[in-house]
Design an enzyme around this catalytic site. Structure first.
Site, mmCIF file in Angstrom:
data_model
loop_
_atom_site.group_PDB
_atom_site.id
_atom_site.type_symbol
_atom_site.label_atom_id
_atom_site.label_comp_id
_atom_site.label_asym_id
_atom_site.label_seq_id
_atom_site.Cartn_x
_atom_site.Cartn_y
_atom_site.Cartn_z
ATOM 1 N N ASP A 182 7.068 19.616 -0.069
ATOM 2 C CA ASP A 182 7.992 18.509 -0.323
ATOM 3 C C ASP A 182 8.994 18.498 0.810
ATOM 4 O O ASP A 182 9.196 19.508 1.485
ATOM 5 C CB ASP A 182 8.728 18.673 -1.682
ATOM 6 C CG ASP A 182 9.159 17.338 -2.253
ATOM 7 O OD1 ASP A 182 9.994 16.666 -1.625
ATOM 8 O OD2 ASP A 182 8.646 16.939 -3.311
ATOM 9 N N LEU A 201 5.791 14.131 5.315
ATOM 10 C CA LEU A 201 4.408 13.652 5.434
ATOM 11 C C LEU A 201 4.261 12.481 6.393
ATOM 12 O O LEU A 201 3.141 12.123 6.763
ATOM 13 C CB LEU A 201 3.852 13.269 4.055
ATOM 14 C CG LEU A 201 3.770 14.426 3.051
ATOM 15 C CD1 LEU A 201 3.225 13.944 1.721
ATOM 16 C CD2 LEU A 201 2.915 15.563 3.595
ATOM 17 N N GLY A 247 2.861 13.124 -3.318
ATOM 18 C CA GLY A 247 4.063 12.821 -2.540
ATOM 19 C C GLY A 247 4.210 11.341 -2.230
ATOM 20 O O GLY A 247 3.227 10.610 -2.146
ATOM 21 N N GLY A 248 5.449 10.908 -2.044
ATOM 22 C CA GLY A 248 5.696 9.521 -1.639
ATOM 23 C C GLY A 248 6.823 8.899 -2.418
ATOM 24 O O GLY A 248 7.517 9.568 -3.192
ATOM 25 N N SER A 270 8.175 6.675 -5.323
ATOM 26 C CA SER A 270 7.482 6.577 -6.614
ATOM 27 C C SER A 270 7.791 5.331 -7.431
ATOM 28 O O SER A 270 7.329 5.210 -8.564
ATOM 29 C CB SER A 270 7.774 7.826 -7.443
ATOM 30 O OG SER A 270 9.120 7.837 -7.818
ATOM 31 N N SER A 284 -1.568 4.591 -9.214
ATOM 32 C CA SER A 284 -0.641 4.250 -10.294
ATOM 33 C C SER A 284 -1.160 3.069 -11.096
ATOM 34 O O SER A 284 -1.952 2.254 -10.594
ATOM 35 C CB SER A 284 0.699 3.893 -9.656
ATOM 36 O OG SER A 284 1.536 3.237 -10.582
ATOM 37 N N ASN A 285 -0.663 2.972 -12.320
ATOM 38 C CA ASN A 285 -0.958 1.775 -13.133
ATOM 39 C C ASN A 285 -0.472 0.513 -12.410
ATOM 40 O O ASN A 285 -0.953 -0.581 -12.685
ATOM 41 C CB ASN A 285 -0.319 1.918 -14.520
ATOM 42 C CG ASN A 285 1.207 1.892 -14.508
ATOM 43 O OD1 ASN A 285 1.810 0.848 -14.668
ATOM 44 N ND2 ASN A 285 1.845 3.036 -14.299
ATOM 45 N N HIS A 286 0.435 0.674 -11.435
ATOM 46 C CA HIS A 286 0.967 -0.498 -10.732
ATOM 47 C C HIS A 286 0.017 -1.044 -9.666
ATOM 48 O O HIS A 286 0.293 -2.083 -9.088
ATOM 49 C CB HIS A 286 2.350 -0.177 -10.167
ATOM 50 C CG HIS A 286 3.314 0.135 -11.272
ATOM 51 N ND1 HIS A 286 3.776 -0.828 -12.141
ATOM 52 C CD2 HIS A 286 3.822 1.322 -11.709
ATOM 53 C CE1 HIS A 286 4.561 -0.263 -13.048
ATOM 54 N NE2 HIS A 286 4.596 1.042 -12.808
ATOM 55 N N TYR A 329 5.138 -1.349 -3.856
ATOM 56 C CA TYR A 329 4.727 0.003 -4.277
ATOM 57 C C TYR A 329 3.262 -0.013 -4.750
ATOM 58 O O TYR A 329 2.447 0.830 -4.346
ATOM 59 C CB TYR A 329 5.665 0.473 -5.390
ATOM 60 C CG TYR A 329 5.204 1.683 -6.147
ATOM 61 C CD1 TYR A 329 5.215 2.942 -5.563
ATOM 62 C CD2 TYR A 329 4.750 1.571 -7.468
ATOM 63 C CE1 TYR A 329 4.778 4.061 -6.267
ATOM 64 C CE2 TYR A 329 4.326 2.683 -8.173
ATOM 65 C CZ TYR A 329 4.341 3.926 -7.570
ATOM 66 O OH TYR A 329 3.907 5.022 -8.261
HETATM 67 C C1 15L Z 1 4.819 4.785 -11.659
HETATM 68 O O1 15L Z 1 3.903 4.608 -10.888
HETATM 69 C C2 15L Z 1 6.028 5.542 -11.249
HETATM 70 O O2 15L Z 1 5.758 6.512 -10.266
HETATM 71 C C3 15L Z 1 6.748 6.158 -12.418
HETATM 72 O O3 15L Z 1 8.016 6.594 -11.984
HETATM 73 C C4 15L Z 1 6.894 5.176 -13.572
HETATM 74 O O4 15L Z 1 7.736 4.132 -13.174
HETATM 75 C C5 15L Z 1 5.528 4.658 -13.966
HETATM 76 O O5 15L Z 1 4.816 4.153 -12.870
HETATM 77 C C6 15L Z 1 5.603 3.574 -15.041
HETATM 78 O O6 15L Z 1 4.905 2.567 -14.915
HETATM 79 O O7 15L Z 1 6.308 3.780 -16.000
#
Ligand code: 15L
Length: 281
Positions: A31, A49, A69-70, A72, A108-110, A133
């Site tokens: 980190d 990184l 890492g990154g 978030s 991520s779900n995003h 993101y």
């Molecule tokens: C993410 O990808 C984030 O890293 C985390 O901090 C949350 O915000 C999560 O999604 C979320 O959707 O709750």
């Protein structure tokens, strides 16, 4: 015992993961921020990184990388670019040069946050990122696919929901990921032989899930937790109409958020802005 590098080791997800995986692997932790306490069998290497030299140094001699890492959450493009695009590229490329075959990428779900909540999606859907993101996470998934196909690396992409002991709101009931389920999925990603390129959802066995996680199941994942046991304790909150419609929630309309993992010397940004990405700079 396999030696595993965890990037972003001071972050929330890694903190849960380290506790759950203790004793199962030799953990090398990296980190930019200092590490609060080191357990037996853990080593720490400070690394930025966005510098290839650092990425090369930390990936040398490990059996697998868990890249957490990154940046978030949603943030200014400059931050996302440096931490999540350049940083991610450096980790994959350094692993390739150091002949580390296996990489677990924390997507991520995003990366699929603009799918409506009423739609159930599997690992084959086209990405629909809900933020810069989210775009950076789709970039990491695409990079993983390239490195698997072109260089024969073994890439395990986890579209992570929200890792925590308990969900804090209604949306998180659908994407809850308990620490022990996280550890189970990560262990599959590290140890399962024959992985080439896989995408799975990093979520528990939630009654209100938006995901068909059959790909994770096919690979042996048997989540033990369901967020439903916490549902009654969730206090209802009014959501922005866009947030309420899509899986990504507030990421679908907010431009910046408080980064829970600020870089050393930088204050966590408390501003939550609805301005355009241009004026948010
Ligand atoms: C993410 O990808 C984030 O890293 C985390 O901090 C949350 O915000 C999560 O999604 C979320 O959707 O709750």
């Amino acid at each position: 015992m396999k030696s595993v590098l965890i990037t972003g080791a001071s972050g929330e997800v890694a903190t849960h993961l380290r506790r759950e995986l203790a004793g199962n692997y030799k953990l090398r932790l990296s980190d930019l921020r200092p590490l609060a306490g080191k357990a037996k069998g853990e080593t720490y290497m400070k690394a930025d990184l966005s510098r290839m030299a650092d990425a090369l140094r930390i990936t040398k001699g490990v059996d697998a990388v868990v890249h957490l890492g990154g940046y978030s959450v949603e943030g200014a493009w400059e931050n996302i670019l440096q931490a999540n695009i350049e940083g991610c590229y450096n980790v994959f490329e350094a692993a390739r040069r150091n002949k580390v075959k296996r990489i677990l990428f924390a997507s991520s779900n995003h990366s699929v946050g603009f799918y409506p909540r009423k739609q159930r999606i599997d690992h084959r859907v086209y990405p629909k990122p809900d933020s810069r993101y989210g775009v950076s996470k789709v970039f990491g998934e695409a990079l993983g696919s390239l490195y698997a196909d072109k260089y024969g690396m073994e890439v395990f992409v986890m579209r992570i929901g929200k890792v925590s002991d308990k969900p804090i709101d209604k949306r998180r009931l659908s994407i809850h990921f308990s620490p022990r389920d996280l550890a189970q999925l990560v262990s599959i990603g590290i140890d399962k032989p024959g992985i080439r390129f896989e995408i799975v959802y990093g979520v528990s066995n939630n009654t209100r899930s938006w995901y068909d996680n059959s790909n994770a199941r096919r690979l042996g994942y048997r989540p033990r937790d369901d967020s439903e046991q916490h549902a009654a304790a969730i206090v209802p909150k009014k959501e922005h109409p866009t947030a309420a419609k899509y899986q990504g929630g507030s990421f679908t309309h907010l431009e910046t958020m408080q980064n829970p993992a600020p870089l050393p010397g930088k204050k966590a940004r408390r501003t939550v802005s609805r301005r355009s990405p241009r004026s948010a700079r």
